[in-house]
Scaffold this motif. Structure first.
Motif, PDB file in Angstrom:
ATOM      1  N   LEU A 183       0.812  -1.087   0.097  1.00 35.00           N
ATOM      2  CA  LEU A 183      -0.009  -0.082   0.056  1.00 35.00           C
ATOM      3  C   LEU A 183       0.964   1.279   0.035  1.00 35.00           C
ATOM      4  CD1 LEU A 183      -2.915  -0.934   2.502  1.00 35.00           C
ATOM      5  CD2 LEU A 183      -3.156  -0.736  -0.016  1.00 35.00           C
ATOM      6  N   GLU A 184       1.976   1.260   0.979  1.00 37.34           N
ATOM      7  CA  GLU A 184       2.894   2.331   0.886  1.00 37.34           C
ATOM      8  C   GLU A 184       3.379   2.652  -0.530  1.00 37.34           C
ATOM      9  OE1 GLU A 184       4.918   5.657   2.545  1.00 37.34           O
ATOM     10  OE2 GLU A 184       3.051   4.652   2.810  1.00 37.34           O
ATOM     11  N   ALA A 185       4.012   1.274  -0.974  1.00 38.20           N
ATOM     12  CA  ALA A 185       4.629   1.552  -2.612  1.00 38.20           C
ATOM     13  C   ALA A 185       3.568   1.883  -3.593  1.00 38.20           C
ATOM     14  CB  ALA A 185       5.076   0.143  -2.905  1.00 38.20           C
ATOM     15  N   PHE A 186       2.303   1.549  -3.323  1.00 39.28           N
ATOM     16  CA  PHE A 186       1.185   2.286  -4.559  1.00 39.28           C
ATOM     17  C   PHE A 186       0.924   3.430  -4.305  1.00 39.28           C
ATOM     18  CE2 PHE A 186      -3.139   3.142  -5.012  1.00 39.28           C
ATOM     19  CZ  PHE A 186      -3.266   2.625  -6.387  1.00 39.28           C
ATOM     20  N   ARG A 187       1.078   3.987  -2.758  1.00 42.36           N
ATOM     21  CA  ARG A 187       0.775   5.262  -2.550  1.00 42.36           C
ATOM     22  C   ARG A 187       2.101   6.404  -3.458  1.00 42.36           C
ATOM     23  NH1 ARG A 187       2.271   9.321   1.061  1.00 42.36           N
ATOM     24  NH2 ARG A 187       3.592   8.037   2.004  1.00 42.36           N
ATOM     25  N   LEU A 188       3.301   5.657  -3.117  1.00 40.93           N
ATOM     26  CA  LEU A 188       4.395   6.510  -3.662  1.00 40.93           C
ATOM     27  C   LEU A 188       4.657   6.083  -5.106  1.00 40.93           C
ATOM     28  CD1 LEU A 188       6.829   5.625  -0.907  1.00 40.93           C
ATOM     29  CD2 LEU A 188       5.616   7.610  -1.179  1.00 40.93           C
ATOM     30  N   GLY A 189       3.779   5.583  -5.944  1.00 42.24           N
ATOM     31  CA  GLY A 189       3.820   5.332  -7.210  1.00 42.24           C
ATOM     32  C   GLY A 189       4.959   4.258  -7.673  1.00 42.24           C
ATOM     33  N   ARG A 190       5.274   3.420  -6.797  1.00 39.45           N
ATOM     34  CA  ARG A 190       6.219   2.164  -7.081  1.00 39.45           C
ATOM     35  C   ARG A 190       5.575   1.067  -7.770  1.00 39.45           C
ATOM     36  NH1 ARG A 190      11.177   3.353  -3.964  1.00 39.45           N
ATOM     37  NH2 ARG A 190      11.819   1.811  -5.774  1.00 39.45           N
ATOM     38  N   VAL A 191       4.292   0.826  -7.374  1.00 41.08           N
ATOM     39  CA  VAL A 191       3.471  -0.268  -7.901  1.00 41.08           C
ATOM     40  C   VAL A 191       2.147  -0.004  -8.137  1.00 41.08           C
ATOM     41  CG1 VAL A 191       5.139  -1.978  -6.508  1.00 41.08           C
ATOM     42  CG2 VAL A 191       2.668  -1.061  -5.816  1.00 41.08           C
ATOM     43  N   ARG A 192       1.526  -0.912  -9.162  1.00 43.62           N
ATOM     44  CA  ARG A 192      -0.012  -0.824  -9.352  1.00 43.62           C
ATOM     45  C   ARG A 192      -0.586  -2.011  -8.650  1.00 43.62           C
ATOM     46  NH1 ARG A 192       2.432   0.082 -14.531  1.00 43.62           N
ATOM     47  NH2 ARG A 192       2.316   2.161 -15.339  1.00 43.62           N
ATOM     48  N   LEU A 193      -1.834  -1.808  -8.237  1.00 42.99           N
ATOM     49  CA  LEU A 193      -2.571  -3.000  -7.766  1.00 42.99           C
ATOM     50  C   LEU A 193      -3.641  -3.165  -8.536  1.00 42.99           C
ATOM     51  CD1 LEU A 193      -2.242  -1.950  -3.831  1.00 42.99           C
ATOM     52  CD2 LEU A 193      -0.911  -3.669  -5.215  1.00 42.99           C
ATOM     53  N   PHE A 194      -4.356  -4.448  -8.895  1.00 45.38           N
ATOM     54  CA  PHE A 194      -5.353  -4.731  -9.629  1.00 45.38           C
ATOM     55  C   PHE A 194      -6.313  -5.656  -8.986  1.00 45.38           C
ATOM     56  CE2 PHE A 194      -1.684  -3.604 -12.386  1.00 45.38           C
ATOM     57  CZ  PHE A 194      -2.465  -2.626 -13.268  1.00 45.38           C
ATOM     58  N   GLN A 195      -7.482  -5.602  -8.972  1.00 45.62           N
ATOM     59  CA  GLN A 195      -8.442  -6.479  -8.248  1.00 45.62           C
ATOM     60  C   GLN A 195      -9.835  -6.443  -8.874  1.00 45.62           C
ATOM     61  OE1 GLN A 195      -9.551  -5.910  -4.072  1.00 45.62           O
ATOM     62  NE2 GLN A 195      -9.499  -8.017  -3.904  1.00 45.62           N
ATOM     63  N   GLU A 196     -10.212  -7.428  -9.682  1.00 51.64           N
ATOM     64  CA  GLU A 196     -11.447  -7.419 -10.519  1.00 51.64           C
ATOM     65  C   GLU A 196     -12.761  -7.185  -9.822  1.00 51.64           C
ATOM     66  OE1 GLU A 196     -11.353 -10.654 -12.669  1.00 51.64           O
ATOM     67  OE2 GLU A 196      -9.579  -9.995 -14.228  1.00 51.64           O
ATOM     68  N   ALA A 197     -12.731  -7.693  -8.421  1.00 50.75           N
ATOM     69  CA  ALA A 197     -13.887  -7.672  -7.820  1.00 50.75           C
ATOM     70  C   ALA A 197     -13.644  -7.615  -6.380  1.00 50.75           C
ATOM     71  CB  ALA A 197     -15.175  -8.719  -8.278  1.00 50.75           C
ATOM     72  N   PRO A 198     -14.415  -7.190  -5.534  1.00 50.34           N
ATOM     73  CA  PRO A 198     -14.334  -7.290  -4.012  1.00 50.34           C
ATOM     74  C   PRO A 198     -13.898  -9.092  -3.695  1.00 50.34           C
ATOM     75  CG  PRO A 198     -16.180  -6.127  -4.105  1.00 50.34           C
ATOM     76  CD  PRO A 198     -15.817  -6.283  -5.454  1.00 50.34           C
ATOM     77  N   VAL A 204      -0.286  -7.759  -8.233  1.00 46.69           N
ATOM     78  CA  VAL A 204       0.788  -6.343  -8.125  1.00 46.69           C
ATOM     79  C   VAL A 204       1.871  -6.294  -9.531  1.00 46.69           C
ATOM     80  CG1 VAL A 204       2.407  -5.553  -6.647  1.00 46.69           C
ATOM     81  CG2 VAL A 204       0.836  -7.219  -5.626  1.00 46.69           C
ATOM     82  N   GLU A 205       1.991  -5.399  -9.679  1.00 41.52           N
ATOM     83  CA  GLU A 205       2.652  -4.870 -11.295  1.00 41.52           C
ATOM     84  C   GLU A 205       3.649  -3.833 -10.741  1.00 41.52           C
ATOM     85  OE1 GLU A 205       1.062  -5.054 -15.427  1.00 41.52           O
ATOM     86  OE2 GLU A 205       1.078  -2.985 -14.911  1.00 41.52           O
ATOM     87  N   PRO A 206       4.790  -3.757 -11.196  1.00 43.42           N
ATOM     88  CA  PRO A 206       6.114  -2.832 -10.799  1.00 43.42           C
ATOM     89  C   PRO A 206       5.774  -1.803 -11.684  1.00 43.42           C
ATOM     90  CG  PRO A 206       6.882  -4.575 -12.114  1.00 43.42           C
ATOM     91  CD  PRO A 206       5.598  -5.110 -11.805  1.00 43.42           C
ATOM     92  N   VAL A 207       6.249  -0.598 -11.076  1.00 44.42           N
ATOM     93  CA  VAL A 207       6.259   0.742 -12.015  1.00 44.42           C
ATOM     94  C   VAL A 207       7.892   1.043 -12.416  1.00 44.42           C
ATOM     95  CG1 VAL A 207       5.740   3.291 -12.179  1.00 44.42           C
ATOM     96  CG2 VAL A 207       3.989   1.346 -11.540  1.00 44.42           C
ATOM     97  N   GLY A 208       8.230   0.389 -13.324  1.00 51.94           N
ATOM     98  CA  GLY A 208       9.908   0.666 -13.538  1.00 51.94           C
ATOM     99  C   GLY A 208      10.572  -0.037 -12.703  1.00 51.94           C
ATOM    100  N   LEU A 209      11.774  -0.042 -12.338  1.00 42.03           N
ATOM    101  CA  LEU A 209      12.506  -0.590 -11.783  1.00 42.03           C
ATOM    102  C   LEU A 209      12.447  -0.474 -10.048  1.00 42.03           C
ATOM    103  CD1 LEU A 209      15.893  -0.267 -13.631  1.00 42.03           C
ATOM    104  CD2 LEU A 209      14.377  -2.250 -13.626  1.00 42.03           C
ATOM    105  N   LEU A 210      12.179  -1.514  -9.400  1.00 38.82           N
ATOM    106  CA  LEU A 210      11.896  -1.548  -7.830  1.00 38.82           C
ATOM    107  C   LEU A 210      13.412  -1.753  -7.048  1.00 38.82           C
ATOM    108  CD1 LEU A 210       8.917  -3.793  -7.617  1.00 38.82           C
ATOM    109  CD2 LEU A 210       9.129  -1.214  -8.116  1.00 38.82           C
TER     110      LEU A 210
END
Length: 218
Positions: A183-198, A204-210
């Protein structure tokens, strides 16, 4: 039920009282000694020691020894002492017999077990026991798995889109801390989170090099 019999009468103490009241029987015709002995003989053995009967039995014995006052009421209109005692005795015997019969039908139940006394140790024994407890506590490793440590473990495992369940997090505690790191990495734009339904799988998908630690970025 007590029954009395003598020349000219046979019946219960209640019937004797009624015969005296209606004048069908003279008080002088009552043989006090025989009547008292008959009444005492009809009291069951298991009831003679009952405390409820003791005053009545004692009064009967007194009247047996004093026949002159057994049939002479103190005041006009009152019951003769002997007759009143006989009626009370008959009613009390019937009551006690019925109570014993009811109790005989009850099944005995064992009493509940007594609580065990609390364990009491002397202060010296408590001190000896505490030594081993302290040694065991001091040997426990301190918890050192925080958000920073979770990110160091996760950033090497996030290569492309991956499911959260496949990340190297073993226990529920590690999963909770790892999720907080994502969640902290998502807030900082380091990763993307995907969920189709509750309650659907989380990806999890990285944004650039982690690379590097989690830090605040624009």
């Amino acid at each position: 039920m007590i029954r009395i019999a003598f020349p000219g009468f046979e019946g219960t103490p209640e019937a004797l009282r009624e015969a005296l009241r209606r004048g069908r029987l003279s008080p002088r015709a009552i043989p006090v000694l025989a009547v008292v002995e008959q009444a005492l003989a009809q009291v069951p053995e298991d009831l003679r020691t009952k405390s409820e009967l003791l005053p009545l039995l004692a009064e009967l014995l007194v009247l047996k020894l004093s026949p002159e006052r057994a049939l002479l009421p103190k005041e006009e209109g009152e019951e003769a002492p002997l007759v009143q005692v006989l009626v009370d005795l008959s009613e009390m015997v019937a009551f006690l017999e019925a109570r014993l019969e009811r109790r005989a039908r009850l099944l005995p139940v064992a009493p509940p077990p007594l609580p065990r006394p609390a364990l009491r140790l002397s202060p010296k024994s408590l001190a000896e026991a505490a030594k081993g407890f302290r040694r065991a506590v001091l040997r426990l490793p301190r918890e050192a798995f925080g958000v920073r440590e979770a990110w160091e473990r996760l950033k090497g495992a996030i290569r492309g889109r991956v499911a959260f369940q496949s990340l190297p997090l073993a226990t529920w505690g590690e999963k909770a801390v790892g999720f907080a790191a994502l969640l902290e990495a998502f807030r900082l734009g380091r990763v993307r989170l995907f969920q189709e339904a509750p309650f659907a799988p989380l990806y999890v998908e990285p944004v650039g090099l982690l690379e590097g630690d989690l830090e605040r970025t624009a």
